[in-house]
Design an enzyme around this catalytic site. Sequence first.
Site, PDB file in Angstrom:
ATOM      1  CG  ASP A 128     -38.404  36.039   9.970  1.00 17.18           C
ATOM      2  OD1 ASP A 128     -38.652  36.480  11.076  1.00 17.18           O
ATOM      3  OD2 ASP A 128     -38.785  34.863   9.222  1.00 17.18           O
ATOM      4  CB  CYS A 242     -36.277  16.112   9.343  1.00 16.61           C
ATOM      5  SG  CYS A 242     -35.617  15.927   7.730  1.00 16.61           S
TER       6      CYS A 242
HETATM    7  C1  B12 Z   1     -44.821  33.078   8.197  1.00 10.02           C
HETATM    8  C2  B12 Z   1     -43.891  32.411   8.575  1.00 10.02           C
HETATM    9  C3  B12 Z   1     -44.006  31.128   9.680  1.00 10.02           C
HETATM   10  C4  B12 Z   1     -45.548  30.771   9.882  1.00 10.02           C
HETATM   11  C5  B12 Z   1     -46.089  29.972   8.621  1.00 10.02           C
HETATM   12  C6  B12 Z   1     -44.972  28.847   8.214  1.00 10.02           C
HETATM   13  C7  B12 Z   1     -45.483  28.243   6.745  1.00 10.02           C
HETATM   14  N1  B12 Z   1     -44.785  27.290   6.551  1.00 10.02           N
HETATM   15  O1  B12 Z   1     -45.958  28.807   5.906  1.00 10.02           O
HETATM   16  C8  B12 Z   1     -45.289  30.019  11.354  1.00 10.02           C
HETATM   17  C9  B12 Z   1     -45.407  30.801  12.367  1.00 10.02           C
HETATM   18  C10 B12 Z   1     -45.989  28.938  11.543  1.00 10.02           C
HETATM   19  C11 B12 Z   1     -43.736  29.497  11.143  1.00 10.02           C
HETATM   20  C12 B12 Z   1     -43.099  28.414  11.728  1.00 10.02           C
HETATM   21  C13 B12 Z   1     -41.978  28.194  11.797  1.00 10.02           C
HETATM   22  N2  B12 Z   1     -40.837  28.788  11.241  1.00 10.02           N
HETATM   23 CO1  B12 Z   1     -41.178  30.441   9.942  1.00 10.02          CO
HETATM   24  N3  B12 Z   1     -41.237  31.687   8.561  1.00 10.02           N
HETATM   25  C14 B12 Z   1     -42.376  32.384   8.134  1.00 10.02           C
HETATM   26  C15 B12 Z   1     -41.949  33.425   7.182  1.00 10.02           C
HETATM   27  C16 B12 Z   1     -42.022  34.738   7.736  1.00 10.02           C
HETATM   28  C17 B12 Z   1     -42.860  33.502   5.763  1.00 10.02           C
HETATM   29  C18 B12 Z   1     -43.132  31.914   5.134  1.00 10.02           C
HETATM   30  C19 B12 Z   1     -44.322  32.237   4.050  1.00 10.02           C
HETATM   31  O2  B12 Z   1     -44.500  32.946   3.391  1.00 10.02           O
HETATM   32  N4  B12 Z   1     -45.268  31.032   4.560  1.00 10.02           N
HETATM   33  C20 B12 Z   1     -46.647  31.182   3.772  1.00 10.02           C
HETATM   34  C21 B12 Z   1     -46.345  29.734   2.677  1.00 10.02           C
HETATM   35  C22 B12 Z   1     -47.692  29.730   2.026  1.00 10.02           C
HETATM   36  O3  B12 Z   1     -45.250  30.087   2.266  1.00 10.02           O
HETATM   37  P1  B12 Z   1     -43.886  29.335   2.250  1.00 10.02           P
HETATM   38  O4  B12 Z   1     -43.909  28.129   3.257  1.00 10.02           O
HETATM   39  O5  B12 Z   1     -42.967  30.120   2.100  1.00 10.02           O
HETATM   40  O6  B12 Z   1     -44.090  28.316   0.846  1.00 10.02           O
HETATM   41  C23 B12 Z   1     -43.632  28.740  -0.359  1.00 10.02           C
HETATM   42  C24 B12 Z   1     -43.171  27.735  -1.315  1.00 10.02           C
HETATM   43  O7  B12 Z   1     -42.290  26.863  -0.482  1.00 10.02           O
HETATM   44  C25 B12 Z   1     -44.201  27.259  -1.993  1.00 10.02           C
HETATM   45  N5  B12 Z   1     -44.916  26.213  -1.543  1.00 10.02           N
HETATM   46  C26 B12 Z   1     -44.883  25.849  -0.181  1.00 10.02           C
HETATM   47  N6  B12 Z   1     -45.541  24.889  -0.008  1.00 10.02           N
HETATM   48  C27 B12 Z   1     -46.158  24.574  -1.271  1.00 10.02           C
HETATM   49  C28 B12 Z   1     -47.091  23.468  -1.676  1.00 10.02           C
HETATM   50  C29 B12 Z   1     -47.328  23.413  -2.857  1.00 10.02           C
HETATM   51  C30 B12 Z   1     -48.505  22.237  -3.423  1.00 10.02           C
HETATM   52  C31 B12 Z   1     -46.728  24.300  -3.805  1.00 10.02           C
HETATM   53  C32 B12 Z   1     -47.136  24.078  -5.135  1.00 10.02           C
HETATM   54  C33 B12 Z   1     -45.872  25.090  -3.563  1.00 10.02           C
HETATM   55  C34 B12 Z   1     -45.676  25.499  -1.988  1.00 10.02           C
HETATM   56  O8  B12 Z   1     -45.020  28.324  -2.247  1.00 10.02           O
HETATM   57  C35 B12 Z   1     -45.075  29.132  -1.107  1.00 10.02           C
HETATM   58  C36 B12 Z   1     -45.071  30.475  -1.387  1.00 10.02           C
HETATM   59  O9  B12 Z   1     -43.931  30.948  -1.921  1.00 10.02           O
HETATM   60  C37 B12 Z   1     -40.630  32.700   6.687  1.00 10.02           C
HETATM   61  C38 B12 Z   1     -39.621  34.069   6.147  1.00 10.02           C
HETATM   62  C39 B12 Z   1     -39.728  34.417   4.746  1.00 10.02           C
HETATM   63  N7  B12 Z   1     -39.921  35.669   4.667  1.00 10.02           N
HETATM   64  O10 B12 Z   1     -40.108  33.641   3.848  1.00 10.02           O
HETATM   65  C40 B12 Z   1     -39.953  32.169   8.107  1.00 10.02           C
HETATM   66  C41 B12 Z   1     -39.287  31.014   7.869  1.00 10.02           C
HETATM   67  C42 B12 Z   1     -39.752  29.951   6.576  1.00 10.02           C
HETATM   68  N8  B12 Z   1     -39.543  30.413   9.252  1.00 10.02           N
HETATM   69  C43 B12 Z   1     -38.434  29.726   9.429  1.00 10.02           C
HETATM   70  C44 B12 Z   1     -38.302  28.993  10.777  1.00 10.02           C
HETATM   71  C45 B12 Z   1     -37.095  28.513  11.400  1.00 10.02           C
HETATM   72  C46 B12 Z   1     -39.610  28.279  11.293  1.00 10.02           C
HETATM   73  C47 B12 Z   1     -39.611  27.420  12.385  1.00 10.02           C
HETATM   74  C48 B12 Z   1     -38.695  25.927  12.317  1.00 10.02           C
HETATM   75  C49 B12 Z   1     -39.596  27.856  14.116  1.00 10.02           C
HETATM   76  C50 B12 Z   1     -39.766  26.808  15.050  1.00 10.02           C
HETATM   77  N9  B12 Z   1     -39.145  25.940  15.425  1.00 10.02           N
HETATM   78  O11 B12 Z   1     -40.883  27.172  15.691  1.00 10.02           O
HETATM   79  C51 B12 Z   1     -41.221  26.955  12.229  1.00 10.02           C
HETATM   80  C52 B12 Z   1     -41.382  25.847  11.323  1.00 10.02           C
HETATM   81  C53 B12 Z   1     -43.053  25.401  11.061  1.00 10.02           C
HETATM   82  C54 B12 Z   1     -43.180  24.598   9.703  1.00 10.02           C
HETATM   83  N10 B12 Z   1     -43.393  23.530   9.655  1.00 10.02           N
HETATM   84  O12 B12 Z   1     -42.923  25.448   8.845  1.00 10.02           O
HETATM   85  C55 B12 Z   1     -37.393  29.730   8.722  1.00 10.02           C
HETATM   86  C56 B12 Z   1     -37.053  28.098   7.871  1.00 10.02           C
HETATM   87  C57 B12 Z   1     -35.945  28.279   7.293  1.00 10.02           C
HETATM   88  C58 B12 Z   1     -35.840  26.689   6.514  1.00 10.02           C
HETATM   89  N11 B12 Z   1     -34.930  25.883   6.921  1.00 10.02           N
HETATM   90  O13 B12 Z   1     -36.874  26.602   5.801  1.00 10.02           O
HETATM   91  C59 B12 Z   1     -38.002  30.906   7.982  1.00 10.02           C
HETATM   92  C60 B12 Z   1     -37.146  30.954   6.177  1.00 10.02           C
HETATM   93  C61 B12 Z   1     -37.224  32.223   8.544  1.00 10.02           C
HETATM   94  C62 B12 Z   1     -35.483  32.348   8.403  1.00 10.02           C
HETATM   95  N12 B12 Z   1     -35.091  33.512   7.739  1.00 10.02           N
HETATM   96  O14 B12 Z   1     -34.836  31.569   8.873  1.00 10.02           O
HETATM   97  N13 B12 Z   1     -43.029  30.503  10.309  1.00 10.02           N
END
Ligand code: B12
Length: 349
Positions: A128, A242
């Site tokens: 995380d 989901c």
């Molecule tokens: C910041 C964060 C949050 C933020 C923002 C979430 C988000 N979706 O961005 C907030 C506080 C809202 C949040 C909420 C939750 N979180 Co959170 N969070 C994180 C954290 C620390 C970083 C995620 C991040 O970098 N977000 C920024 C976005 C831009 O990046 P991303 O979502 O990772 O997407 C990447 C790729 O998937 C891709 N991508 C994503 N979308 C798209 C779209 C396009 C078009 C493209 C090209 C690429 C792309 O590019 C992005 C950059 O690499 C991670 C842990 C980690 N170190 O990764 C946990 C993590 C994602 N969270 C987690 C959880 C459990 C939750 C919640 C379910 C908790 C809850 N019930 O309240 C909610 C779910 C909300 C949701 N719908 O996402 C788990 C998810 C596990 C899983 N099965 O996916 C993680 C992995 C923590 C863990 N170690 O278990 N979280």
Amino acid sequence: MRSMTTPLTVQLKAEAARLGFDLCGIAPARAVADGDYFQGWLADGHAGDMAPWLAKNSACRADPKSLLAAAQSVIVLGLNYYQPSPARRGKISTYALGRDYHDIIPPKLDALDHWLRQHGGTQRRAVDTSALMEKPLAISAGLGWLGKSTVLVHPRFGPWLFLAELLTSLTLTPDTPAGSHCGTCARCLNACPTGALSAPYRLDARRCIAYLTIEHQGGIPLTLRKKIGDNLFGCDYCLNACPWGRRSQATREAALAVTPCPDLREMLYWDDAEFRRMFRGTPIFRLKRRRWLRNISVVLGNIGADADLPALRHAAADADPLVAEHAAWAIEQISTLDIKTKIATMPPH
Ligand code: B12
């Protein structure tokens, strides 16, 4: 042609399962492709108050080697945390019903690290909070696909997985990335009441109830308070919607068992010491008393009744303006409830 899985990779996965992980996959320790998307997301301000820590080292967040230069493989682990939610006033999201996974998972990773060191490996663990993009790595390691909710989805465990990683200097047999099975489904997008999921795979965290109740430091925007409904901490709307989560089995992790949570009214009279005593070791502890009472006030503003007014008046006199303002808002919501609704929300005799 997929290369033969090395015996070490097979043994490692058996050891991960023995330690209680439900899934274990291998990704090559290469930079993930989505770094640009991440920078764009930050630049659009979608990280809200999380920007300071998410922007730190953001350039190397996409590259596992920035955490362990010798890394050859990334071991990605999944832990199922699903369990039915207890019937009580005010919802705590499923991931936070029990002990804090930030305390539960590291000892398992350390045990796996110990096992790998006996096979000559050097490791670094992450869960995380490390500067690592966990979901793209999990996709690459075959643990599932990116749901339109931006949560990783697995065919058997649905969206209910914690992710964790061990970076290792050992070269293990990589798994095949899973294809997406969202198809035309958009249930998660339609389930989000705030429009945080503005489009598939696009989450503006500033409108996400999980962000507002956990990460947001200040006052909850007035325009979003009603949409928070009865969510006290985190939010499961897009996860519950989901279809892949519908056959989820309850977690095997005993430490995730539901911890008690007193009635909302009672907690409005708490001081810091009572808050810390009750929530130490749970994810709620990091909120501290002031944001917990902020969240309780918003929930009571949405689902409360006259019987909650004395406790809210006590909180409205709190020395902390964040608590006092949200409690005053809740009193106004309840006081302006029309008589019909008041009768409807009165607790059954
Ligand atoms: C910041 C964060 C949050 C933020 C923002 C979430 C988000 N979706 O961005 C907030 C506080 C809202 C949040 C909420 C939750 N979180 Co959170 N969070 C994180 C954290 C620390 C970083 C995620 C991040 O970098 N977000 C920024 C976005 C831009 O990046 P991303 O979502 O990772 O997407 C990447 C790729 O998937 C891709 N991508 C994503 N979308 C798209 C779209 C396009 C078009 C493209 C090209 C690429 C792309 O590019 C992005 C950059 O690499 C991670 C842990 C980690 N170190 O990764 C946990 C993590 C994602 N969270 C987690 C959880 C459990 C939750 C919640 C379910 C908790 C809850 N019930 O309240 C909610 C779910 C909300 C949701 N719908 O996402 C788990 C998810 C596990 C899983 N099965 O996916 C993680 C992995 C923590 C863990 N170690 O278990 N979280």
